[in-house]
Design an enzyme around this catalytic site. Structure first.
Site, PDB file in Angstrom:
ATOM      1  N   VAL A  78       0.828  -1.209   0.000  1.00 19.79           N
ATOM      2  CA  VAL A  78       0.000   0.000   0.000  1.00 19.79           C
ATOM      3  C   VAL A  78       0.864   1.262   0.000  1.00 19.79           C
ATOM      4  O   VAL A  78       0.402   2.338   0.354  1.00 19.79           O
ATOM      5  CB  VAL A  78      -0.982   0.021   1.196  1.00 19.79           C
ATOM      6  CG1 VAL A  78      -2.077  -1.011   0.987  1.00 19.79           C
ATOM      7  CG2 VAL A  78      -0.267  -0.213   2.515  1.00 19.79           C
ATOM      8  N   CYS A  79       2.120   1.117  -0.407  1.00 18.80           N
ATOM      9  CA  CYS A  79       3.006   2.267  -0.521  1.00 18.80           C
ATOM     10  C   CYS A  79       3.175   2.639  -1.992  1.00 18.80           C
ATOM     11  O   CYS A  79       3.403   1.775  -2.833  1.00 18.80           O
ATOM     12  CB  CYS A  79       4.372   1.958   0.087  1.00 18.80           C
ATOM     13  SG  CYS A  79       5.410   3.418   0.225  1.00 18.80           S
ATOM     14  N   ILE A  80       3.048   3.918  -2.290  1.00 14.75           N
ATOM     15  CA  ILE A  80       3.168   4.370  -3.685  1.00 14.75           C
ATOM     16  C   ILE A  80       4.286   5.405  -3.831  1.00 14.75           C
ATOM     17  O   ILE A  80       4.280   6.223  -4.743  1.00 14.75           O
ATOM     18  CB  ILE A  80       1.828   4.934  -4.211  1.00 14.75           C
ATOM     19  CG1 ILE A  80       1.258   5.998  -3.262  1.00 14.75           C
ATOM     20  CG2 ILE A  80       0.823   3.809  -4.422  1.00 14.75           C
ATOM     21  CD1 ILE A  80      -0.004   6.678  -3.786  1.00 14.75           C
TER      22      ILE A  80
END
Length: 327
Positions: A175-177
């Protein structure tokens, strides 16, 4: 120079088996020492709001697992330390680097936690170095984990400042962009970054992010990690703090990044996103399965304990280990 080193990620690597020397995988020892304490597994549920809360932390500590409490309910941290100590359990908390955190650290002298994690997205910074030095001055017995970083230079600098362990991983999480929003990070080559950083480390490395399967834990240890922080595999359990959502009759849990607008409460400097994960069942079942799989990994490595994983050979197979299947 960096461009000369091999670049790969978890799905590109296959470990090569050695002769098994144990009669049952249950004989394999998965325990790991960090600081003055020994824990049942070399895994840490990510210190994120949808992964851990006080109840989950207490359960993990009672069962002999390491944990790091998140820093997003700041006023609750001191009472949490007292609660854990009153129950004879270790206290492991997170701090940021804002000015008020210095006074907070100083206030812990009478009831110091056993572990403090300095938790910011770009840990190779003067602000982190100064916080390491402050914690070591005020709470010399506390084990300090600092991160996150992605280069050998960063590891060396944080260790030299006094960090007892460094956390490696810039944006590889599910869930890291960060890599999309900034163009920077270890997403897509996290395992190679871990290998690169661990060669420079004199103290423990915690691999953080990019773990999609239990086999990735063994691969992390092979390439230098002492422990492995995991988000998505620990999200979505019945005990998980994430909000329960029902869609077309199926139950899901929310899982969002620590730099998402859902955690920050505003759409500013966003480097995380929110997803829904099907409810997985109980956390203890996942931990048991992780341990059994890691015991199998140790048996394939030809050893009896985690260290045997560090000495196995490997091949780079460039995304082919799934034979076209998706996880």
């Amino acid at each position: 120079m960096f461009n000369d080193i091999p670049v790969f990620d978890y799905e590109d690597i296959q470990l090569i088996p050695n002769k098994c020397i144990i009669s049952s995988r249950s004989q394999a020892d998965t325990s790991v020492k960090l600081g003055n304490y020994t824990f049942k597994l070399p895994v840490i549920p990510a210190n994120m709001q949808t992964i851990i809360d006080e109840e989950v932390a207490e359960t993990l500590a009672c069962e002999g697992y390491f944990y790091i409490m998140h820093r997003f309910n700041e006023e609750a941290r001191r009472p949490f330390i007292k609660r854990m100590h009153d129950k004879g359990l270790i206290a492991s908390i997170s701090v940021g680097v804002k000015d008020y955190e210095y006074d907070f650290v100083t206030s812990l002298k009478e009831d110091a936690p056993e572990f403090i994690t300095i938790d910011i997205a770009h840990g190779h910074s003067n602000s982190v170095i100064e916080m390491i030095q402050h914690i070591k001055q005020e709470l010399p017995e506390t084990f300090v984990i600092a991160g996150n970083v992605g280069t050998p230079e960063a590891v060396r600098e944080l260790e030299n400042a006094g960090a007892d362990a460094t956390k490696v991983g810039i944006g590889p999480g599910k869930v890291c962009i960060t890599k999309v929003k900034t163009g920077f990070g270890t997403g897509g080559w996290q395992l190679a970054a871990l290998r690169w950083c661990s060669k420079a480390a004199r103290k423990p490395i915690i691999a953080d992010g990019g773990i999609r399967t239990h086999g990735d834990i063994a691969k992390s240890i092979r390439f230098g990690a002492s422990m492995v922080m995991i988000g998505s595999l620990f999200a979505g359990h019945l005990e998980s703090p994430g909000k329960l959502v029902e869609v077309d009759g199926q139950q899901f849990k929310e899982y969002y990044g620590s730099a998402s607008e859902y955690q920050k409460g505003e759409h500013k400097n966003v480097e995380g996103k929110k997803i829904l994960l099907p409810v997985k069942g109980r956390l203890e079942d996942t931990l048991t399965e992780m341990q059994q799989d890691l015991q199998s990994s140790i048996s394939y490595a030809g050893g009896k304990e985690l260290d045997s994983l560090r000495h196995v050979d490997y091949v780079i197979v460039k995304n082919s280990i799934w034979n076209g299947d998706s996880i």
